[in-house]
Motif scaffolding. Sequence first.
Motif, PDB file in Angstrom:
ATOM      1  N   LYS A   1       4.558   4.961  -6.306  1.00 55.95           N
ATOM      2  CA  LYS A   1       4.841   4.225  -7.665  1.00 55.95           C
ATOM      3  C   LYS A   1       4.780   5.144  -8.955  1.00 55.95           C
ATOM      4  O   LYS A   1       3.654   5.888  -8.797  1.00 55.95           O
ATOM      5  CB  LYS A   1       3.862   2.870  -7.768  1.00 55.95           C
TER       6      LYS A   1
ATOM      7  N   ALA B   1       2.338   1.691  -3.344  1.00 49.38           N
ATOM      8  CA  ALA B   1       1.450   2.194  -4.381  1.00 49.38           C
ATOM      9  C   ALA B   1       1.262   3.746  -4.303  1.00 49.38           C
ATOM     10  O   ALA B   1       1.041   4.408  -5.392  1.00 49.38           O
ATOM     11  CB  ALA B   1      -0.088   1.585  -4.004  1.00 49.38           C
TER      12      ALA B   1
ATOM     13  N   GLN C   1       0.660  -1.267   0.022  1.00 53.07           N
ATOM     14  CA  GLN C   1      -0.014  -0.077   0.184  1.00 53.07           C
ATOM     15  C   GLN C   1       0.715   1.187  -0.018  1.00 53.07           C
ATOM     16  O   GLN C   1       0.626   2.338  -0.771  1.00 53.07           O
ATOM     17  CB  GLN C   1      -0.925   0.014   1.227  1.00 53.07           C
TER      18      GLN C   1
ATOM     19  N   LYS D   1      -3.937  -2.537  -4.165  1.00 55.01           N
ATOM     20  CA  LYS D   1      -2.530  -2.209  -4.134  1.00 55.01           C
ATOM     21  C   LYS D   1      -1.852  -1.744  -5.394  1.00 55.01           C
ATOM     22  O   LYS D   1      -0.720  -1.551  -5.429  1.00 55.01           O
ATOM     23  CB  LYS D   1      -1.736  -3.523  -3.594  1.00 55.01           C
ATOM     24  N   ASN D   2      -2.973  -1.529  -6.436  1.00 55.13           N
ATOM     25  CA  ASN D   2      -2.461  -0.825  -7.711  1.00 55.13           C
ATOM     26  C   ASN D   2      -1.050  -1.768  -8.074  1.00 55.13           C
ATOM     27  O   ASN D   2      -0.070  -1.290  -8.691  1.00 55.13           O
ATOM     28  CB  ASN D   2      -1.907   0.396  -7.473  1.00 55.13           C
TER      29      ASN D   2
END
Length: 401
Positions: free
Chosen positions: A316, A313, A310, A343-344
């Motif tokens: 990122k 993310a 998390q 969490k992309n």
Amino acid sequence: MLKNQHITLYVTGSIAAYKALALVRMLVKQQAQVRVVMTAAAQKFVTPLSFQTLSKHEVMTDTFAGQHPTIVDHIELADWTDLAVIAPASADIIGKMAQGIADDFASLTLMATTAPKLVAPAMNNHMWSNPAVQRNIQLLQADGIKLIDPETGFLAEGYQGKGRMAEPQQILAMTTASLFVPTILTGKKILVTAGGTRERLDPVRFLANDSSGKMGYAIAQALQQRGAEVTLISAPTKLTAPTMVKLQSITSTEELYEAVLQKFPSQDALIMTAAVADFKPITTAQQKIKKNSDNNQWSLELEKTPDILQAVAQIKRPDQITIGFAAETQNLVANARKKLVQKNLDLVIANDVSKPGVGFNGDTNRVTMITSNQPPITTDLLPKSQIAEKIADQLEKIINQ
């Protein structure tokens, strides 16, 4: 990376010949085709049958055996070879190669071989430092032959010195590098986490899980063999890090959190294989917690650990790829898809750890690979090394998109 590559292993007279058996097994596991040549001296240490059993090929020992009348054995083998590995390489074979002497099947075939050659010397430290041996080594290197430098360690004679043959894992890495064909992962910086984190209760106890780290280590090796620059952040395991992989050791989830967030900004991809503890004790005792004879119960208060993916993310970049693992016991695909979105992530590797042979601690795994733009892909139950290759394939596909 070694699948169907033709590797000829030359085993010469040294106590280190037994290590060559392990090397053959490693090469075969990498799906290489391996044929073995043994000198007369080598056969005093290990039998040809041992190598034949592992390689599934006839072991060549005699120049004049004449078992194949339609071919010239040493020329056929020389032409078949993509890479010649001489391990262990005695002072004798090193001298013959350097001086152009061809008086047995090994030296004769090596002289006829135009493929690249790797030499892994093994001998007593006094022999290794002999000026004649060093001159011969220099001649081999001048001829373009690669040397795998011997190690310093305990010798057969019972004392320390330089002359021990490099370990089979290192020779395997050099073999892979010598036959390396650039891939889309070549030069990519990839961060891999592995193992199960530990949360201390007191100086002798901790909360942990059953992760052995085998999956993460297999992924790190697969990526390195495709040319990636791999950094492996590992919780405690009994494994040895793959050769040419940068290793950073951690213990707790907090340490893993800090290491990942520090390194991730400079990486092209993160593969979060580590089995992270979701909770940790609110307090850690400074001394061993003793049994209390007056009370048969003990309450333990826990708090959540940091959510590493998390946090990743949040920082990122669009050009970075993140891959997570989901170890589940129910609702495998649904839970994995939820993690993919929350969490992309670009890819989730999900496995049902309640199934036999799957997940923690074993040598095999069965995974379902989930992305946002394709149906789930479920593998057969396979060795973790093969699962690692399939994950590397998926990473290449994501990069290509």
